[in-house]
Motif scaffolding. Structure first.
Motif, short mmCIF file in Angstrom:
data_model
loop_
_atom_site.label_atom_id
_atom_site.label_comp_id
_atom_site.label_asym_id
_atom_site.label_seq_id
_atom_site.Cartn_x
_atom_site.Cartn_y
_atom_site.Cartn_z
N GLU A 3 19.93 -5.40 -11.16
CA GLU A 3 19.66 -3.96 -11.15
C GLU A 3 19.49 -3.48 -9.71
O GLU A 3 19.62 -4.24 -8.74
N ASP A 4 19.14 -2.21 -9.54
CA ASP A 4 19.02 -1.63 -8.21
C ASP A 4 17.86 -2.21 -7.40
O ASP A 4 17.78 -1.97 -6.18
N ASP A 5 16.99 -2.98 -8.05
CA ASP A 5 15.87 -3.54 -7.30
C ASP A 5 16.31 -4.65 -6.33
O ASP A 5 15.49 -5.16 -5.56
N ILE A 6 17.59 -5.04 -6.36
CA ILE A 6 18.06 -6.02 -5.37
C ILE A 6 18.36 -5.37 -4.02
O ILE A 6 18.57 -6.06 -3.03
N LEU A 7 18.40 -4.04 -3.98
CA LEU A 7 18.76 -3.35 -2.75
C LEU A 7 17.55 -3.24 -1.82
O LEU A 7 16.41 -3.07 -2.27
N PRO A 8 17.76 -3.32 -0.50
CA PRO A 8 16.64 -3.19 0.43
C PRO A 8 16.08 -1.76 0.41
O PRO A 8 16.83 -0.79 0.26
N LYS A 9 14.78 -1.65 0.56
CA LYS A 9 14.13 -0.34 0.63
C LYS A 9 14.25 0.21 2.05
O LYS A 9 14.14 -0.52 3.03
N ILE A 10 14.47 1.50 2.16
CA ILE A 10 14.67 2.16 3.45
C ILE A 10 13.55 3.18 3.65
O ILE A 10 13.25 3.97 2.75
N PHE A 11 12.96 3.16 4.84
CA PHE A 11 11.81 4.01 5.11
C PHE A 11 12.04 4.86 6.36
O PHE A 11 12.68 4.44 7.33
N LEU A 12 11.49 6.06 6.32
CA LEU A 12 11.43 6.96 7.46
C LEU A 12 9.98 7.39 7.62
O LEU A 12 9.41 8.04 6.73
N SER A 13 9.36 6.98 8.72
CA SER A 13 7.94 7.29 8.96
C SER A 13 7.08 6.86 7.77
O SER A 13 6.25 7.63 7.26
N ASP A 14 7.30 5.66 7.33
CA ASP A 14 6.53 5.05 6.24
C ASP A 14 6.73 5.73 4.88
O ASP A 14 6.00 5.43 3.93
N LYS A 15 7.69 6.63 4.79
CA LYS A 15 8.02 7.24 3.51
C LYS A 15 9.38 6.70 3.07
O LYS A 15 10.35 6.73 3.83
N ARG A 16 9.43 6.25 1.84
CA ARG A 16 10.67 5.64 1.35
C ARG A 16 11.73 6.70 1.12
O ARG A 16 11.45 7.77 0.54
N ILE A 17 12.93 6.41 1.60
CA ILE A 17 14.06 7.32 1.38
C ILE A 17 14.66 7.03 0.00
O ILE A 17 15.06 5.90 -0.29
N VAL A 18 14.70 8.05 -0.81
CA VAL A 18 15.32 7.93 -2.13
C VAL A 18 16.68 8.62 -2.07
O VAL A 18 16.77 9.77 -1.61
N PRO A 19 17.75 7.94 -2.47
CA PRO A 19 19.07 8.59 -2.43
C PRO A 19 19.05 9.90 -3.19
O PRO A 19 18.36 10.05 -4.21
#
Length: 679
Positions: free
Chosen positions: A108-124
């Motif tokens: 599922e999508d949980d294999i993808l790395p999490k991306i953060f901007l100023s400690d806030k997660r970027i959600v597509p």
């Protein structure tokens, strides 16, 4: 792993049972160009929507399921198979899973790395569009932070590796400093050859500064290895280049040109799906159906009959090699006592062979003789010839007292009743005798060999008429077996092999009585209500080929356009499918070869008669002024076939594709067949 597979399969069955019968009303997909379809989301589109697509390389296959929820948010599920790795399965586990064991899991999508901007997660952002062009591409709308994410998913053509490439684009007015989580996950399984290791790994850096307008790409790779092997080291960029090279090879050969963009585009897609599902195996390179169930195995219908005769026209060397390996494998199962031949070599011949006679010798002889002629390689034909002779003799020995071939089933394998002699086996045997007579002549066999096959074919055609010819449901067509009383899809096969005695009623049965929004159904008035809901695309594709061949051009085109629009631009895209409800409309590969053959052998009427010759009877529709097949690679040549309207006649040109030299330029009556031989 297997439990996951079952739950996934049940979910897909439920999904397609809802959507399979309303294919085009939502208008999701548009043709972008000859190589791509695209869905650009808008408020007019009904959501949620789900579908999946299968892709494959020589050592990996994947079924990517994409779901867009009511808010336009995308979620992906990636079921990745490593066909050559066979894990143990408990013998108490019921069903065919015991035998068809391939290392696989759902990611599922949980294999993808999490991306953060100023400690806030970027959600597509919400999904903007989906493009399918041999690779599946997703583009999101901008996130709140000003990042556009796009994604490409594709298999490595050569490694045990499936890739998701993610591109981030900064559309903000300033530099964005991103932090990216690291992904490395490993787990193991065991099989008879030892330990298997699955690895999921991202090559993303821990941080990246994206200037305004700048883009950056990284990938997530799902890989597998045996414990003693080295993890695939292929960069994602190299895997993408290899995939694009394969797609270009498909695009450059056997190009269909008609006034109908849908037909042209589905033909292009069909070349891809027919050709990508070829795997390394202990039998050599072999074509396999796929669909989450059938890998590193060959069948007398899918491989020997349906798809192998297609590859010479495409000139795909890997496909031709897989065809030769298919026929070699079946040749090993012939004997002097003419014991019935097995119908499959499953899971690299690990699954015990079934003793069921489905008419497989007829399938093999029919496909092998066509392949040998179209390949145009006399040495290969000599190698295949003993298998063809054996298969024809086996069928002769199976003739009953009324002169038609006995068989225990057909390619439906007992799913529905077929009697003890069915029309499918008889028609394929007739077709095999016809092609084998031409092949015997091309090989320089004694004249009596060819004459004997032609005489046997003539007698068989007469017996088919006597035994199967009948009034069924008020139409003078064919009963499928002696006791049968309903119309069935395989009554199209006499038309496919050139028997037109009951042409008109058979066409009415196929396109009036049995036709639905998903093509030709197996039966519509069966005593078994479940049978009335079944369709198999292979039946539709054979029906279309046969009706074009028989000269029913206009109704055939109408049905072909309707069917093609549903498969390319409907709810279940972008290929023809196996069946419903069985298999949940899986993208089995060989059916795509059959789609291309509707045009080659049906609409263009090509029938190979020697290693360098063919007959043709093009069926140019009334509303078209021209059509063409370009870069045909049969016989190891490269030539174009152009068909144009010339008043009340049809003008046909055969042109050397590379030099442009016109090899034939002939006009004739619309219904008149022509012959051509390379000098």
């Amino acid at each position: 792993m297997i439990t996951q597979f079952r739950l996934f399969s049940l979910a897909v069955i439920f999904l397609f049972s809802i959507n399979a019968f309303a294919q085009t009303e939502n208008g999701y997909w548009k043709i972008k160009d000859r190589h791509a379809i695209e869905w650009e989301l808008s408020e007019d589109h009904k959501l949620p929507h789900s579908d999946n697509i299968e892709m494959a390389g020589k050592r990996v296959a994947a079924i990517v399921t994409y779901e867009i929820d009511a808010n336009g948010m995308l979620s992906l599920s990636r079921q990745v198979f490593f066909p050559q790795l066979h894990p143990f399965i408990k013998s108490t586990d019921p069903g065919w899973f015991v035998f068809r064991s391939y290392l696989n899991d759902i990611h599922e999508d949980d294999i993808l790395p999490k991306i953060f901007l100023s400690d806030k997660r970027i959600v597509p952002g919400t999904l903007k569009k989906v493009t399918i062009n041999g690779i599946i591409n997703f583009e999101h709308n901008p996130s709140k932070s000003g990042i556009i994410m796009s994604r490409k998913l594709f298999p490595s053509p050569s490694e045990r590796m499936f890739v998701e490439q993610i591109t981030l684009t900064n559309i903000a007015s300033s530099t964005l400093d991103l932090k990216i989580g690291q992904v490395t996950k490993q787990y193991s399984d065991r099989g008879e050859t030892g330990q298997f290791i699955t690895t999921i790994k991202s090559d993303a850096p821990k941080s990246i500064s994206l200037k305004a307008g700048q883009s950056f790409s990284f990938s997530v790779k799902i890989m597998a290895q045996m414990a003693e092997e080295v993890l695939p080291a292929q960069p994602a960029s190299q895997a993408l280049n290899e995939r694009q090279e394969f797609l270009k090879e498909m695009s450059d050969a056997l190009v269909l040109e008609t006034p109908d963009k849908t037909l042209n585009t589905l033909f292009e897609f069909s070349k891809i799906r027919a050709s990508e599902s070829i795997f390394e195996s202990k039998l050599g390179l072999i074509h396999s159906p796929g669909g989450g169930r059938y890998y590193v195995g060959i069948w007398a219908n899918d491989q020997a009959e349906y798809v192998s005769p297609f590859f010479p026209f495409l000139g795909y060397n890997v496909g031709n090699e897989s065809a030769i390996n298919t026929y070699k494998a079946f040749a090993t199962d012939t004997d002097k006592n003419y014991t019935k031949i097995r119908y499959a070599f499953e899971v690299e011949d690990k699954r015990p062979p079934s003793p069921l006679d489905r008419g497989d010798a007829a399938m093999i002889a029919y496909g092998a003789s066509q392949f040998a002629l179209a390949l145009g390689d006399k040495e290969v034909a000599k190698e295949i010839w003993p298998l063809i002779q054996w298969s024809l003799e086996y069928n002769r020995r199976q003739l009953n007292d009324e002169g038609v071939v006995k068989s225990e089933s057909d390619e439906m394998e007992g799913r529905i009743e077929t009697g003890d002699a069915n029309l499918s086996t008889a028609a394929l045997y007739y077709g095999a005798l016809d092609h084998a007579a031409d092949l015997a002549k091309a090989l320089g066999q004694p004249r009596k060999v060819s004459n004997t096959y032609r005489k046997q074919a003539k007698t068989l055609a007469e017996n088919i008429e006597k035994y199967f010819g009948a009034n069924v449901e008020g139409l003078d067509t064919y009963k499928y077996y002696k006791e049968h009383k309903y119309l069935r899809h395989w009554i199209c096969l006499p038309l496919v092999v050139g028997i037109n005695d009951r042409k008109d009623a058979t066409i009415e049965a196929l396109f009036d009585r049995l036709w639905t929004e998903n093509g030709v159904h197996v039966e519509k008035n069966s005593d078994n209500e479940a049978v009335t809901k079944i369709f198999w695309d292979r039946g539709t594709l054979y029906a279309l080929r046969g009706t074009f061949l028989s000269g029913a051009t206009e109704v055939s085109l109408n049905k072909l356009q309707e069917f093609s629009n549903t498969r390319l631009l409907g709810n279940r895209v972008p290929y023809v499918v196996e069946a419903f409800p069985e298999g949940s409309m899986a993208h089995l590969s060989a059916e795509s070869g059959l789609y291309c053959r509707v045009f080659i052998e049906g609409m263009f009427g090509m029938k190979i008669t020697g290693f360098d010759s063919f007959n043709l009877q093009p069926r140019l529709p009334k509303g078209w002024n021209e059509m063409a097949l370009r870069s045909i690679r049969a016989f190891g040549k490269n030539f174009d076939l152009e068909v144009k309207r010339d008043g009340n006649k049809t003008n046909v040109k055969i042109i050397d594709h590379e030099s442009g030299q016109v090899l034939m330029n002939q006009s004739s009556d619309l219904e008149k067949a022509m012959s051509f031989k390379f000098k």
